[in-house]
Design an enzyme around this catalytic site. Sequence first.
Site, PDB file in Angstrom:
ATOM      1  N   SER A 145       1.111  -1.202   0.332  1.00  0.00           N
ATOM      2  CA  SER A 145       0.175   0.299  -0.098  1.00  0.00           C
ATOM      3  C   SER A 145       1.197   1.274  -0.202  1.00  0.00           C
ATOM      4  O   SER A 145       1.854   1.654  -0.053  1.00  0.00           O
ATOM      5  CB  SER A 145      -1.215  -0.026   1.410  1.00  0.00           C
ATOM      6  OG  SER A 145      -1.636   1.536   1.728  1.00  0.00           O
TER       7      SER A 145
ATOM      8  N   TYR B  71      -2.100  -1.405  10.628  1.00  0.00           N
ATOM      9  CA  TYR B  71      -2.383  -1.267   9.389  1.00  0.00           C
ATOM     10  C   TYR B  71      -1.363  -1.230   8.724  1.00  0.00           C
ATOM     11  O   TYR B  71      -0.555  -1.426   7.535  1.00  0.00           O
ATOM     12  CB  TYR B  71      -3.681  -0.315   8.940  1.00  0.00           C
ATOM     13  CG  TYR B  71      -3.704  -1.020   6.841  1.00  0.00           C
ATOM     14  CD1 TYR B  71      -4.045  -1.935   6.686  1.00  0.00           C
ATOM     15  CD2 TYR B  71      -2.651   0.129   6.415  1.00  0.00           C
ATOM     16  CE1 TYR B  71      -4.656  -2.122   5.103  1.00  0.00           C
ATOM     17  CE2 TYR B  71      -2.999  -0.046   4.671  1.00  0.00           C
ATOM     18  CZ  TYR B  71      -3.946  -0.962   4.696  1.00  0.00           C
ATOM     19  OH  TYR B  71      -4.307  -1.008   2.574  1.00  0.00           O
TER      20      TYR B  71
END
Length: 321
Positions: A168, A180
């Site tokens: 990401s 995350y």
Amino acid sequence: MWCWDGQGLSTEGRGQWSWAHSASDSPTVLLNTFWSRKPGCDSGFGNLLARQLDLRGLRVLAACLTEKGAEQLRNQTSDRLQTVILDVTKTDSVAAATEWVKERVGDRGLWGLVNNAGISTPTAPNEWLTKQDFMKILDVNLLGVIDVTLSVLPLVRKARGRVVNVSSIMGRVALLGGGYCMSKYGVEAFSDSLRRELSYFGVKVVMIEPGYFKTAVTSPKALSQGFQASWNQASPEIKELYGEKFMANLMKSVDLLETTSCQDLSLVTNCMEHALTACHPRTRYSPGWDAKFIYLPMSYLPSFLVDLMVYWRNPRPAKAL
């Protein structure tokens, strides 16, 4: 997701592999992409990629978390696609899925592995969270990726195939607290070291670093619920430091994701397909205008400038100095 080996493949004009569409000749790809217990939510990048590769003629082995999601996917694809139930947080489930894959690829090996299974909540300022909150995300997004990859690596090496890990832009710039961003930084480090190690054996390791796309991971509802749950469990001292206004502004910023997230998921799956089928895939792909023009440039800036940009973007705690 998994793909079988590339034996007998030829190159076509665009610098990509071409193959016969018979089941026996097609390479096999394993897609470790589906992570949702909600009916009908085996979707997003994984669902689209599975259907895209199936149409292209590859043998797709799709790992799904639920039988209902697996059935829905099979109904949307040809008989070439097969599904297996996989919980990446359980080593015995990973071991069972690996044996299932071995039975289907045999001596030819596995041409491709796509690791895309992931979750994004709970996400909140770090002080609002517990160790278990961090572990919940790390178990899926990082340790699950590592477990699945190491389990099927001998099959990929046998085929001199590809490992495609979905990271990401949050693996480049840590914009949020919680597990995350940590998990995506970990995926980047794992992929970098793995790429260098496997290059000696003809295996290519690729990273996909998408910006914001409209998927379950960026669902405003899920993120808002995660923020609220983290706020509810925070201590009175933390709530006093941050204040109710901070929480309200945080919720408003989450709502903006609905309008700013890109809806064209094919920008990501086309990168995944290219990583699997190109003769010379890139090391990194960054789909999305925000990834290319905002977050990647940010990642090369001095830390103090990135900090200033984040301060400007984020709400300010009530007791900030």
